[in-house]
Design a protein around this motif. Structure first.
Motif, PDB file in Angstrom:
ATOM      1  N   UNK A 109     -17.286 -55.347 -16.187  1.00  0.00           N
ATOM      2  CA  UNK A 109     -17.804 -54.425 -15.172  1.00  0.00           C
ATOM      3  C   UNK A 109     -17.186 -53.043 -15.349  1.00  0.00           C
ATOM      4  N   UNK A 110     -15.904 -53.001 -15.688  1.00  0.00           N
ATOM      5  CA  UNK A 110     -15.274 -51.703 -15.966  1.00  0.00           C
ATOM      6  C   UNK A 110     -15.978 -51.008 -17.133  1.00  0.00           C
ATOM      7  N   UNK A 111     -16.320 -51.796 -18.164  1.00  0.00           N
ATOM      8  CA  UNK A 111     -17.038 -51.232 -19.314  1.00  0.00           C
ATOM      9  C   UNK A 111     -18.437 -50.784 -18.895  1.00  0.00           C
ATOM     10  N   UNK A 112     -19.076 -51.568 -18.018  1.00  0.00           N
ATOM     11  CA  UNK A 112     -20.404 -51.192 -17.520  1.00  0.00           C
ATOM     12  C   UNK A 112     -20.345 -49.859 -16.784  1.00  0.00           C
ATOM     13  N   UNK A 113     -19.342 -49.698 -15.937  1.00  0.00           N
ATOM     14  CA  UNK A 113     -19.244 -48.463 -15.170  1.00  0.00           C
ATOM     15  C   UNK A 113     -19.054 -47.251 -16.073  1.00  0.00           C
ATOM     16  N   UNK A 114     -18.256 -47.410 -17.123  1.00  0.00           N
ATOM     17  CA  UNK A 114     -18.087 -46.306 -18.082  1.00  0.00           C
ATOM     18  C   UNK A 114     -19.419 -45.994 -18.765  1.00  0.00           C
ATOM     19  N   UNK A 115     -20.149 -47.044 -19.159  1.00  0.00           N
ATOM     20  CA  UNK A 115     -21.431 -46.857 -19.836  1.00  0.00           C
ATOM     21  C   UNK A 115     -22.455 -46.198 -18.916  1.00  0.00           C
ATOM     22  N   UNK A 116     -22.436 -46.571 -17.638  1.00  0.00           N
ATOM     23  CA  UNK A 116     -23.356 -45.974 -16.670  1.00  0.00           C
ATOM     24  C   UNK A 116     -23.102 -44.480 -16.530  1.00  0.00           C
ATOM     25  N   UNK A 117     -21.842 -44.087 -16.439  1.00  0.00           N
ATOM     26  CA  UNK A 117     -21.516 -42.674 -16.319  1.00  0.00           C
ATOM     27  C   UNK A 117     -22.048 -41.890 -17.517  1.00  0.00           C
ATOM     28  N   UNK A 118     -21.837 -42.443 -18.703  1.00  0.00           N
ATOM     29  CA  UNK A 118     -22.299 -41.768 -19.919  1.00  0.00           C
ATOM     30  C   UNK A 118     -23.816 -41.695 -19.964  1.00  0.00           C
ATOM     31  N   UNK A 119     -24.479 -42.782 -19.578  1.00  0.00           N
ATOM     32  CA  UNK A 119     -25.942 -42.825 -19.637  1.00  0.00           C
ATOM     33  C   UNK A 119     -26.560 -41.840 -18.649  1.00  0.00           C
ATOM     34  N   UNK A 120     -26.034 -41.795 -17.432  1.00  0.00           N
ATOM     35  CA  UNK A 120     -26.564 -40.879 -16.424  1.00  0.00           C
ATOM     36  C   UNK A 120     -26.377 -39.435 -16.870  1.00  0.00           C
ATOM     37  N   UNK A 121     -25.222 -39.135 -17.451  1.00  0.00           N
ATOM     38  CA  UNK A 121     -24.971 -37.771 -17.920  1.00  0.00           C
ATOM     39  C   UNK A 121     -25.883 -37.404 -19.094  1.00  0.00           C
ATOM     40  N   UNK A 122     -26.184 -38.397 -19.941  1.00  0.00           N
ATOM     41  CA  UNK A 122     -26.992 -38.134 -21.137  1.00  0.00           C
ATOM     42  C   UNK A 122     -28.488 -38.108 -20.845  1.00  0.00           C
ATOM     43  N   UNK A 123     -28.897 -38.647 -19.682  1.00  0.00           N
ATOM     44  CA  UNK A 123     -30.330 -38.747 -19.372  1.00  0.00           C
ATOM     45  C   UNK A 123     -30.643 -38.079 -18.036  1.00  0.00           C
ATOM     46  N   UNK A 124     -30.397 -36.780 -17.916  1.00  0.00           N
ATOM     47  CA  UNK A 124     -30.678 -36.084 -16.655  1.00  0.00           C
ATOM     48  C   UNK A 124     -32.169 -36.126 -16.332  1.00  0.00           C
ATOM     49  N   UNK A 125     -32.457 -36.309 -15.067  1.00  0.00           N
ATOM     50  CA  UNK A 125     -33.849 -36.325 -14.644  1.00  0.00           C
ATOM     51  C   UNK A 125     -34.504 -37.692 -14.700  1.00  0.00           C
ATOM     52  N   UNK A 126     -33.848 -38.673 -15.300  1.00  0.00           N
ATOM     53  CA  UNK A 126     -34.431 -40.010 -15.368  1.00  0.00           C
ATOM     54  C   UNK A 126     -34.324 -40.690 -14.001  1.00  0.00           C
ATOM     55  N   UNK A 127     -35.316 -41.518 -13.678  1.00  0.00           N
ATOM     56  CA  UNK A 127     -35.260 -42.310 -12.454  1.00  0.00           C
ATOM     57  C   UNK A 127     -34.181 -43.376 -12.596  1.00  0.00           C
ATOM     58  N   UNK A 128     -33.487 -43.665 -11.493  1.00  0.00           N
ATOM     59  CA  UNK A 128     -32.388 -44.640 -11.533  1.00  0.00           C
ATOM     60  C   UNK A 128     -32.577 -45.664 -10.414  1.00  0.00           C
ATOM     61  N   UNK A 129     -32.498 -46.941 -10.792  1.00  0.00           N
ATOM     62  CA  UNK A 129     -32.551 -48.046  -9.843  1.00  0.00           C
ATOM     63  C   UNK A 129     -31.345 -48.951 -10.086  1.00  0.00           C
ATOM     64  N   UNK A 130     -30.684 -49.347  -9.007  1.00  0.00           N
ATOM     65  CA  UNK A 130     -29.521 -50.224  -9.077  1.00  0.00           C
ATOM     66  C   UNK A 130     -29.829 -51.513  -8.316  1.00  0.00           C
ATOM     67  N   UNK A 131     -29.695 -52.650  -9.003  1.00  0.00           N
ATOM     68  CA  UNK A 131     -29.986 -53.940  -8.394  1.00  0.00           C
ATOM     69  C   UNK A 131     -28.790 -54.866  -8.557  1.00  0.00           C
ATOM     70  N   UNK A 132     -28.399 -55.540  -7.477  1.00  0.00           N
ATOM     71  CA  UNK A 132     -27.317 -56.522  -7.559  1.00  0.00           C
ATOM     72  C   UNK A 132     -27.786 -57.841  -6.962  1.00  0.00           C
ATOM     73  N   UNK A 133     -27.317 -58.943  -7.567  1.00  0.00           N
ATOM     74  CA  UNK A 133     -27.682 -60.284  -7.125  1.00  0.00           C
ATOM     75  C   UNK A 133     -26.426 -61.118  -6.957  1.00  0.00           C
ATOM     76  N   UNK A 134     -26.303 -61.793  -5.803  1.00  0.00           N
ATOM     77  CA  UNK A 134     -25.161 -62.658  -5.537  1.00  0.00           C
ATOM     78  C   UNK A 134     -25.609 -63.934  -4.834  1.00  0.00           C
ATOM     79  N   UNK A 135     -24.674 -64.864  -4.698  1.00  0.00           N
ATOM     80  CA  UNK A 135     -24.935 -66.142  -4.046  1.00  0.00           C
ATOM     81  C   UNK A 135     -25.343 -65.948  -2.582  1.00  0.00           C
TER      82      UNK A 135
END
Length: 257
Positions: A109-135
């Motif tokens: 998850x720590x690696x995911x968060x780093x990747x998300x920051x980089x992706x959002x910065x590299x893709x300005x203007x893109x639509x973003x959706x966040x989905x989480x699933x738990x028990x």
């Protein structure tokens, strides 16, 4: 999670469970007696643990952290769902003891968060959706991890907007939308957040970025709660003996890489 932490501790050299508490009687876990949570202050004084690991609920967590602050015992908090008063109580305790708080102790998850920051910065203007699933027994929604990822998205987008402020593009966030119903055309800059509760899903988080006729999906899926227990023990070993202050799991990972 308490059971998972006790189980993981039993498999580590140099780690001993000094005490375990719970609000209700659950008997012994992996040979460790689980004692009455109301006795925690006395147990801390008598057993003198190096660190306490907390996976409970917001109300009890605040009580346990206060007891640790009084006893001078560092604490690792994996509880989520704190209100403003609870969050303030943790900050106050960090003036007296080391308090390490994380919504998620999975290194992935720590690696995911780093990747998300980089992706959002590299893709300005893109639509973003966040989905989480738990028990189906999880209480807070969105999850604490999802809220942390959302903070990452907002911060990365604001940084990108600041860099592009001199240009013609308008990247101002239109706000966060939790689920959708009825007629809700997507607004520019909107961030959609969706929480699903079903079965015995340990935890899954996905960030979707779409635009320019392409789609990028970043996903983390936990297969067992044991991954969180192992990370919490890594955090406990790291924070024991530190100076008073507020820490998070990125401090642990940064110190070990």
């Amino acid at each position: 999670m308490g059971r998972e932490v006790i189980r993981a501790a039993g498999g580590r050299d140099g780690v001993t469970v000094a005490l375990a508490v719970n609000r209700s009687d659950v008997g012994a876990v992996e040979g460790v007696e689980v004692e009455d949570a109301t006795d925690l202050p006395g147990l801390l004084a008598a057993r003198e643990p190096d660190v306490l690991v907390d996976f409970t609920g917001p109300e009890s967590s605040v009580e346990y952290v206060a007891a640790c602050a009084e006893a001078g015992v560092p604490v690792v908090v994996g509880t989520t769902g704190f209100d403003d008063a609870g969050a303030a109580a943790l900050r106050d305790a960090s003036e007296d003891i080391p308090v390490l708080v994380a919504a998620n102790f999975a290194r992935g998850v720590a690696a995911l968060r780093r990747a998300v920051r980089e992706a959002v910065a590299a893709l300005p203007g893109y639509d973003i959706e966040l989905t989480e699933t738990h028990h189906n027994g999880k209480r807070d929604a969105p999850s604490g991890t999802a809220k942390s990822i959302l903070d990452d998205v907002v911060e990365a987008r604001e940084s990108a907007a600041a860099r592009e402020r001199a240009g013609d593009r308008d990247d101002d966030a239109a706000g966060v939308v939790h689920g959708r119903e009825g007629e809700q055309p997507r607004r520019r800059g909107e961030i959609g957040v969706h929480a699903r509760r079903a079965g015995d899903v340990t935890g899954e988080h996905e960030v979707l970025l779409a635009g320019n006729h392409e789609l990028l999906s970043l996903t983390h899926r936990a297969e067992s709660r044991g991954v969180f227990a192992e990370g919490a023990l890594d955090a406990a070993a790291w924070v024991a003996g530190r100076e008073a202050g507020r820490y998070d799991f990125f401090d642990v990972i940064g110190d070990s890489t």
